[in-house]
Design a protein around this motif. Structure first.
Motif, PDB file in Angstrom:
ATOM      1  N   ILE A 172       1.013  -1.166   0.042  1.00  0.00           N
ATOM      2  CA  ILE A 172      -0.036   0.025   0.071  1.00  0.00           C
ATOM      3  C   ILE A 172       0.915   1.403  -0.031  1.00  0.00           C
ATOM      4  O   ILE A 172       0.665   2.112  -0.825  1.00  0.00           O
ATOM      5  CB  ILE A 172      -1.004  -0.011   1.261  1.00  0.00           C
ATOM      6  N   ALA A 173       1.931   1.302   0.710  1.00  0.00           N
ATOM      7  CA  ALA A 173       2.872   2.510   0.884  1.00  0.00           C
ATOM      8  C   ALA A 173       3.685   2.591  -0.477  1.00  0.00           C
ATOM      9  O   ALA A 173       3.388   3.627  -1.059  1.00  0.00           O
ATOM     10  CB  ALA A 173       3.727   2.064   1.892  1.00  0.00           C
ATOM     11  N   PHE A 174       4.005   1.598  -1.242  1.00  0.00           N
ATOM     12  CA  PHE A 174       4.655   1.651  -2.439  1.00  0.00           C
ATOM     13  C   PHE A 174       3.742   2.231  -3.472  1.00  0.00           C
ATOM     14  O   PHE A 174       4.021   2.748  -4.521  1.00  0.00           O
ATOM     15  CB  PHE A 174       5.150   0.383  -2.884  1.00  0.00           C
ATOM     16  N   LYS A 175       2.515   1.834  -3.378  1.00  0.00           N
ATOM     17  CA  LYS A 175       1.620   2.294  -4.270  1.00  0.00           C
ATOM     18  C   LYS A 175       1.352   3.983  -4.421  1.00  0.00           C
ATOM     19  O   LYS A 175       1.058   4.558  -5.423  1.00  0.00           O
ATOM     20  CB  LYS A 175       0.105   1.749  -4.079  1.00  0.00           C
ATOM     21  N   GLN A 176       1.878   4.473  -3.412  1.00  0.00           N
ATOM     22  CA  GLN A 176       2.127   6.070  -3.368  1.00  0.00           C
ATOM     23  C   GLN A 176       3.183   6.495  -3.878  1.00  0.00           C
ATOM     24  O   GLN A 176       3.525   8.009  -3.535  1.00  0.00           O
ATOM     25  CB  GLN A 176       1.426   6.397  -1.952  1.00  0.00           C
ATOM     26  N   MET A 177       4.135   5.633  -4.103  1.00  0.00           N
ATOM     27  CA  MET A 177       5.495   6.329  -4.468  1.00  0.00           C
ATOM     28  C   MET A 177       5.837   6.148  -5.922  1.00  0.00           C
ATOM     29  O   MET A 177       5.491   5.043  -6.561  1.00  0.00           O
ATOM     30  CB  MET A 177       6.628   5.642  -3.470  1.00  0.00           C
ATOM     31  N   ALA A 178       6.443   7.185  -6.390  1.00  0.00           N
ATOM     32  CA  ALA A 178       6.967   7.200  -7.919  1.00  0.00           C
ATOM     33  C   ALA A 178       7.828   5.872  -7.917  1.00  0.00           C
ATOM     34  O   ALA A 178       8.091   5.396  -9.095  1.00  0.00           O
ATOM     35  CB  ALA A 178       7.298   8.583  -8.183  1.00  0.00           C
ATOM     36  N   GLU A 179       8.717   6.127  -7.228  1.00  0.00           N
ATOM     37  CA  GLU A 179      10.031   5.199  -7.196  1.00  0.00           C
ATOM     38  C   GLU A 179      10.026   4.517  -6.036  1.00  0.00           C
ATOM     39  O   GLU A 179      10.517   5.043  -4.857  1.00  0.00           O
ATOM     40  CB  GLU A 179      11.198   5.935  -7.665  1.00  0.00           C
TER      41      GLU A 179
END
Length: 320
Positions: free
Chosen positions: A145-152
């Motif tokens: 879920i956290a990674f979904k909010q990050m471009a990289e």
């Protein structure tokens, strides 16, 4: 992992309310009990029960329980988690941040703090020695879920469990021996693990076998017979059957079997929290004495004990 990259550590635990108030507890419990890893009931059935009955009734009660164990720096879990992170930084000399599956600081916040420090490879250490879909897998979900909010997204390595790690067993054994030196050895030692619904285990969750393995290795390390040590499960919730034997029912029956003094520890918890300090050291102790027990000794979690920190260092270094 690429040795040219800068590494950091994300310590993850379950989480805690921001303060011991009913509104804060309600926010925390709402997030926690909405997770399908924790409660897999159909949403259209569960959500009305959760918001209409459980949260309004339980939040004020649980807030009062938190007030009874709250420390100057926050909840015990948060205070000890922060100490663990600080000591780990000193030992590893790389960035270490906290991320909680529920509440603050979130897993995303922890990742962002590491990235700001130039970290592009993260070693994720969930502080759950025994794997369970309700805890360890929930950390993996939170990462996604956290990674979904990050471009990289950074590279990362995930430490799945450490239920049989030699340093973990030695740290547990050392805490028991330390207790024996201070209070004397009791008639019986209980390893009380946080329970999960039996149905989860029937559907493939390996948690009970992990708990059994930890207990057996600790028994061997301490040189105890089968009559001197046992394992139970605590903190059940709701009406369905959970893993047995139950801690409270076991403790009630022990005095009738001639066990008048009891040592109890909670190996599944990496830091003391409401479930250890209020439930075990408080409620369970009262049950034992009400049913004829004479001496009860709660052995604290490993918290920021030096052997516990050494274990964390070894776990991290083995994944670098």
């Amino acid at each position: 992992m690429n040795k040219n990259n800068k590494q950091g550590v994300l310590l993850v635990n379950l989480g805690t309310p921001d303060e011991p108030s009913a509104p804060a507890v309600k926010r925390f419990l709402s997030q926690f009990l909405h997770d399908k890893r924790v409660v897999d009931m159909t949403r259209w059935l569960w959500c009305p029960i959760l918001h209409g009955i459980i949260l309004p009734i339980r939040s004020p009660k649980v807030a009062k329980l938190y007030q009874s164990v709250w420390m100057e720096g926050g909840s015990p879990l948060m205070v000890y988690s922060q100490k663990q992170a600080e000591k780990l930084v000193d030992k590893l000399d790389i960035p270490v941040e906290l991320g909680m599956t529920y509440g603050n600081p979130s897993v995303l916040t922890g990742i962002e703090k590491l990235v700001v420090q130039g970290v592009d490879e993260i070693i994720v250490l969930p502080l759950y020695p025994q794997y369970s879909s309700t805890t360890t897998a929930a950390v993996s979900d939170a990462l996604t879920i956290a990674f979904k909010q990050m471009a990289e997204i950074p590279a990362y390595r995930f430490i799945r469990d450490y239920r049989d790690h030699p340093l973990y067993i030695k740290a547990l054994a050392a805490s028991v021996r330390r207790s024996w030196e201070q209070h004397g050895q009791a008639d019986y030692l209980i390893c009380s693990y946080h329970g999960i619904p039996k149905r989860y285990a029937d559907n493939g969750d390996v948690y009970p076998s992990h708990c059994a393995q930890t207990t057996k290795l600790l028994q061997q390390e301490l040189g105890l017979s089968d009559d001197q040590i046992g394992m139970t499960y605590q903190s059940r919730f709701g009406r369905e059957e959970w893993l047995q034997p139950y801690t409270d029912k076991t403790v009630e029956a022990l005095p009738t079997k001639g066990i008048k003094s009891l040592d109890i520890m909670t190996p599944a918890f990496a830091a003391d929290c409401l479930e250890t300090l209020e439930e075990i050291s408080g409620e369970v102790q009262e049950l034992f004495k009400e049913h004829g027990g004479e001496r009860f000794n709660y052995i604290p979690c490993l918290n920021d004990d030096e052997l516990h920190i050494e274990l964390m260092v070894e776990l991290v270094n083995s994944h670098r």
